[in-house]
Design a protein around this motif. Structure first.
Motif, PDB file in Angstrom:
ATOM      1  N   GLU A   1       2.127   3.429  -0.613  1.00 27.16           N
ATOM      2  CA  GLU A   1       2.856   4.569  -0.042  1.00 27.16           C
ATOM      3  C   GLU A   1       2.520   4.744   1.436  1.00 27.16           C
ATOM      4  N   LEU A   2       1.252   4.571   1.755  1.00 24.46           N
ATOM      5  CA  LEU A   2       0.833   4.716   3.152  1.00 24.46           C
ATOM      6  C   LEU A   2       1.533   3.681   4.029  1.00 24.46           C
ATOM      7  N   LEU A   3       1.595   2.436   3.549  1.00 26.36           N
ATOM      8  CA  LEU A   3       2.275   1.384   4.320  1.00 26.36           C
ATOM      9  C   LEU A   3       3.764   1.695   4.450  1.00 26.36           C
ATOM     10  N   ALA A   4       4.360   2.218   3.375  1.00 21.32           N
ATOM     11  CA  ALA A   4       5.786   2.529   3.419  1.00 21.32           C
ATOM     12  C   ALA A   4       6.053   3.674   4.406  1.00 21.32           C
ATOM     13  N   LEU A   5       5.197   4.702   4.362  1.00 21.63           N
ATOM     14  CA  LEU A   5       5.361   5.835   5.281  1.00 21.63           C
ATOM     15  C   LEU A   5       5.250   5.376   6.724  1.00 21.63           C
ATOM     16  N   ARG A   6       4.369   4.412   6.917  1.00 23.74           N
ATOM     17  CA  ARG A   6       4.152   3.897   8.259  1.00 23.74           C
ATOM     18  C   ARG A   6       5.411   3.233   8.818  1.00 23.74           C
ATOM     19  N   THR A   7       6.138   2.557   7.965  1.00 19.74           N
ATOM     20  CA  THR A   7       7.334   1.905   8.485  1.00 19.74           C
ATOM     21  C   THR A   7       8.495   2.887   8.605  1.00 19.74           C
ATOM     22  N   THR A   8       8.502   3.935   7.771  1.00 22.39           N
ATOM     23  CA  THR A   8       9.678   4.804   7.788  1.00 22.39           C
ATOM     24  C   THR A   8       9.483   6.112   8.565  1.00 22.39           C
ATOM     25  N   HIS A   9       8.270   6.662   8.547  1.00 22.68           N
ATOM     26  CA  HIS A   9       8.131   8.039   9.050  1.00 22.68           C
ATOM     27  C   HIS A   9       7.122   8.262  10.164  1.00 22.68           C
ATOM     28  N   SER A  10       6.137   7.408  10.291  1.00 18.84           N
ATOM     29  CA  SER A  10       5.104   7.726  11.267  1.00 18.84           C
ATOM     30  C   SER A  10       4.616   6.448  11.928  1.00 18.84           C
ATOM     31  N   ARG A  11       4.580   6.445  13.230  1.00 17.19           N
ATOM     32  CA  ARG A  11       4.025   5.283  13.919  1.00 17.19           C
ATOM     33  C   ARG A  11       2.643   5.620  14.467  1.00 17.19           C
ATOM     34  N   ALA A  12       1.948   6.519  13.786  1.00 19.41           N
ATOM     35  CA  ALA A  12       0.611   6.889  14.235  1.00 19.41           C
ATOM     36  C   ALA A  12      -0.284   5.651  14.313  1.00 19.41           C
ATOM     37  N   THR A  13      -1.187   5.673  15.260  1.00 16.59           N
ATOM     38  CA  THR A  13      -2.258   4.682  15.321  1.00 16.59           C
ATOM     39  C   THR A  13      -3.256   5.079  14.237  1.00 16.59           C
ATOM     40  N   ILE A  14      -3.639   4.137  13.378  1.00 12.16           N
ATOM     41  CA  ILE A  14      -4.495   4.497  12.247  1.00 12.16           C
ATOM     42  C   ILE A  14      -5.861   3.830  12.374  1.00 12.16           C
ATOM     43  N   VAL A  15      -6.909   4.630  12.263  1.00 12.38           N
ATOM     44  CA  VAL A  15      -8.267   4.073  12.144  1.00 12.38           C
ATOM     45  C   VAL A  15      -8.743   4.441  10.743  1.00 12.38           C
ATOM     46  N   TYR A  16      -8.941   3.422   9.931  1.00  8.77           N
ATOM     47  CA  TYR A  16      -9.117   3.596   8.501  1.00  8.77           C
ATOM     48  C   TYR A  16     -10.460   2.977   8.096  1.00  8.77           C
ATOM     49  N   VAL A  17     -11.385   3.822   7.705  1.00  2.00           N
ATOM     50  CA  VAL A  17     -12.702   3.335   7.283  1.00  2.00           C
ATOM     51  C   VAL A  17     -12.669   3.043   5.788  1.00  2.00           C
ATOM     52  N   THR A  18     -13.191   1.896   5.428  1.00  2.41           N
ATOM     53  CA  THR A  18     -13.238   1.554   4.006  1.00  2.41           C
ATOM     54  C   THR A  18     -14.485   0.723   3.737  1.00  2.41           C
ATOM     55  N   HIS A  19     -14.926   0.708   2.480  1.00  2.00           N
ATOM     56  CA  HIS A  19     -15.984  -0.253   2.148  1.00  2.00           C
ATOM     57  C   HIS A  19     -15.402  -1.388   1.316  1.00  2.00           C
ATOM     58  N   SER A  20     -14.066  -1.387   1.188  1.00  4.00           N
ATOM     59  CA  SER A  20     -13.425  -2.364   0.314  1.00  4.00           C
ATOM     60  C   SER A  20     -12.776  -3.477   1.128  1.00  4.00           C
ATOM     61  N   VAL A  21     -13.228  -4.701   0.913  1.00  2.33           N
ATOM     62  CA  VAL A  21     -12.620  -5.831   1.629  1.00  2.33           C
ATOM     63  C   VAL A  21     -11.175  -6.024   1.168  1.00  2.33           C
ATOM     64  N   SER A  22     -10.890  -5.699  -0.104  1.00  4.54           N
ATOM     65  CA  SER A  22      -9.521  -5.854  -0.606  1.00  4.54           C
ATOM     66  C   SER A  22      -8.585  -4.926   0.155  1.00  4.54           C
ATOM     67  N   GLU A  23      -9.040  -3.680   0.318  1.00  5.89           N
ATOM     68  CA  GLU A  23      -8.221  -2.685   0.989  1.00  5.89           C
ATOM     69  C   GLU A  23      -7.960  -3.101   2.444  1.00  5.89           C
ATOM     70  N   ALA A  24      -9.015  -3.544   3.117  1.00  5.61           N
ATOM     71  CA  ALA A  24      -8.870  -3.955   4.517  1.00  5.61           C
ATOM     72  C   ALA A  24      -7.903  -5.137   4.623  1.00  5.61           C
ATOM     73  N   ALA A  25      -8.055  -6.114   3.732  1.00  2.00           N
ATOM     74  CA  ALA A  25      -7.216  -7.311   3.803  1.00  2.00           C
ATOM     75  C   ALA A  25      -5.753  -6.971   3.501  1.00  2.00           C
ATOM     76  N   TYR A  26      -5.537  -5.955   2.684  1.00  9.82           N
ATOM     77  CA  TYR A  26      -4.177  -5.586   2.286  1.00  9.82           C
ATOM     78  C   TYR A  26      -3.480  -4.742   3.351  1.00  9.82           C
ATOM     79  N   LEU A  27      -4.253  -3.862   4.028  1.00  9.77           N
ATOM     80  CA  LEU A  27      -3.639  -2.870   4.906  1.00  9.77           C
ATOM     81  C   LEU A  27      -3.616  -3.233   6.390  1.00  9.77           C
ATOM     82  N   ALA A  28      -4.683  -3.874   6.860  1.00  5.84           N
ATOM     83  CA  ALA A  28      -4.959  -3.837   8.303  1.00  5.84           C
ATOM     84  C   ALA A  28      -4.165  -4.823   9.145  1.00  5.84           C
TER      85      ALA A  28
END
Ligand SMILES: Nc1ncnc2c1ncn2[C@@H]1O[C@H](COP(=O)(O)OP(=O)(O)O)[C@@H](O)[C@H]1O
Ligand SMILES: [Mg+2]
Length: 261
Positions: free
Chosen positions: A175-202
Motif C-alpha cells: 500500500e505504501l508503494l502504491a500510495l507513493r506512485t499515486t498520491h505522494s511524492r514525499a522523500t521517505i527515510v524509512y528505518v527498518t531492521h529487516s533486510v527483506s523490507e529494505a530490498a523490497y521497498l528502497a
C-alpha cells in the motif's frame, strides 16, 4: 532535499561522560528518494530520524531540509512510529483531522482532506471507530493517513510495520508503494531492521555502522513492483545480511570508546 553535513550527536552515558552516536555524518537524500536505513540495534537510526524531524539538534555540523537548517519540528516533516500514537479519545476521522486543524485549515476542508486520505488508506468504513476497536494494522494505517494528509515533503518512518504480523506487514508495504506512485511524492527515510523490507521497498539502502558512520551506501535499481523472492531480491538480501554480519561482530567495541565530556 535532506543534507547532513558533518553531523555529530552524542548522549550522556551512565554518568560517565558522553557516548558519540553519530560521528561526523555526511550524506544527502535527493527529493523523492525512498531511502531505507539498516543497522544494528543501538547504532543511531532513531537518533538520525529525530534529528531530521527536529526533535533533537546536532552537537556539531549542520542538517538542512530544502536548503534550510533544521532548528525545530515542522509540518514539512512527519514521522510514523513503530507503535502508532493515536489519541484514544478521538475517532479515526478526528485523529486524522487533528493535525490539519492545528495548521489552521477550516473544519470543513480538514474533514474533506481527512476523509480523502482515509479512503486511499482503505479506512473509509472505519472513520467513526475509536482506536481501541481497530487491529494493529488498521491503527498503523490511520497513522499513515494522518501524516499523508499533512502532505509533508519528508516522511520519516521508524520501523513502522515491525510490530505487525507478516501478512499485514506485506500488505501495508504494498500500500505504501502504491500510495507513493499515486498520491505522494514525499522523500521517505524509512528505518527498518529487516533486510527483506529494505530490498523490497528502497531506491537506496544505507547501512549505519559503529558510531553511526555510513558502512555501506547501496543503490537499488530494480524497478517496482518487485518480486519478493526473485533471484535479484534474494541476492540483495544475502548481500545486506553479509554487510550487517560484519558490523554486528564489531559493535560492542564502541562501549569502550566513551569520551569524557
Ligand atoms: N535521549 C537519549 N539519552 C541517552 N542516550 C540515548 C538517547 N537516545 C538514544 N540514546 C542512545 O543512543 C544509542 C542509539 O539509539 P537509537 O538511535 O535509538 O538506536 P537505534 O534506533 O539504531 O536502535 C543507544 O545506545 C541509545 O541508548
Ligand atoms: Mg530505533
Amino acid at each position: 532535499m535532506i543534507v547532513f553535513d558533518k553531523v555529530t550527536r552524542s548522549f550522556p552515558h551512565n554518568g560517565q561522560g558522553r557516548v558519540t552516536i553519530l560521528d561526523n555524518l555526511s550524506f544527502s537524500v535527493p527529493r523523492g528518494e525512498f531511502l531505507c536505513i539498516l543497522g544494528p540495534s543501538g547504532c543511531g537510526k532513531t537518533t538520525l530520524l529525530n534529528l531530521i524531524a527536529g526533535f533533537l539538534m546536532p552537537d556539531s555540523g549542520t542538517l538542512s531540509v530544502r536548503n534550510t537548517a533544521v532548528t525545530a519540528p515542522g509540518p514539512d516533516r512527519a514521522m510514523v512510529f513503530q507503535e502508532p500514537t493515536l489519541f484514544p479519545w478521538l475517532t479515526v476521522l478526528q485523529n486524522v483531522m487533528f493535525g490539519l486543524r492545528r495548521q489552521g485549515i477550516t473544519r470543513s476542508s480538514c474533514r474533506k482532506q481527512a476523509l480523502h486520505h482515509l479512503e486511499i488508506t482503505g479506512l473509509a468504513h472505519a472513520v467513526g471507530e475509536y482506536p481501541f476497536a481497530l487491529s494493529g494494522g488498521m491503527r498503523q494505517r490511520v497513522a499513515i493517513a494522518r501524516v499523508l494528509a499533512l502532505n509533508p515533503d519528508v516522511l520519516l518512518m521508524d520501523e513502522p510495520f515491525s510490530a505487525l504480523d507478516a501478512n499485514t506487514r506485506e500488505r501495508l508495504q504494498d500500500e505504501l508503494l502504491a500510495l507513493r506512485t499515486t498520491h505522494s511524492r514525499a522523500t521517505i527515510v524509512y528505518v527498518t531492521h529487516s533486510v527483506s523490507e529494505a530490498a523490497y521497498l528502497a531506491d537506496r539502502i544505507i547501512i549505519l555502522g559503529d558510531r553511526g558512520n555510513i558502512a555501506r551506501d547501496i543503490s537499488v535499481t530494480a524497478p517496482h513492483p518487485r518480486e519478493r523472492s526473485s533471484a535479484e531480491t534474494l541476492e540483495l538480501k544475502t548481500l545486506l545480511r553479509t554487510y550487517l554480519g560484519e558490523l554486528c561482530s564489531c559493535i560492542p567495541s564502541r562501549r569502550k570508546q566513551l569520551r569524557p565530556s
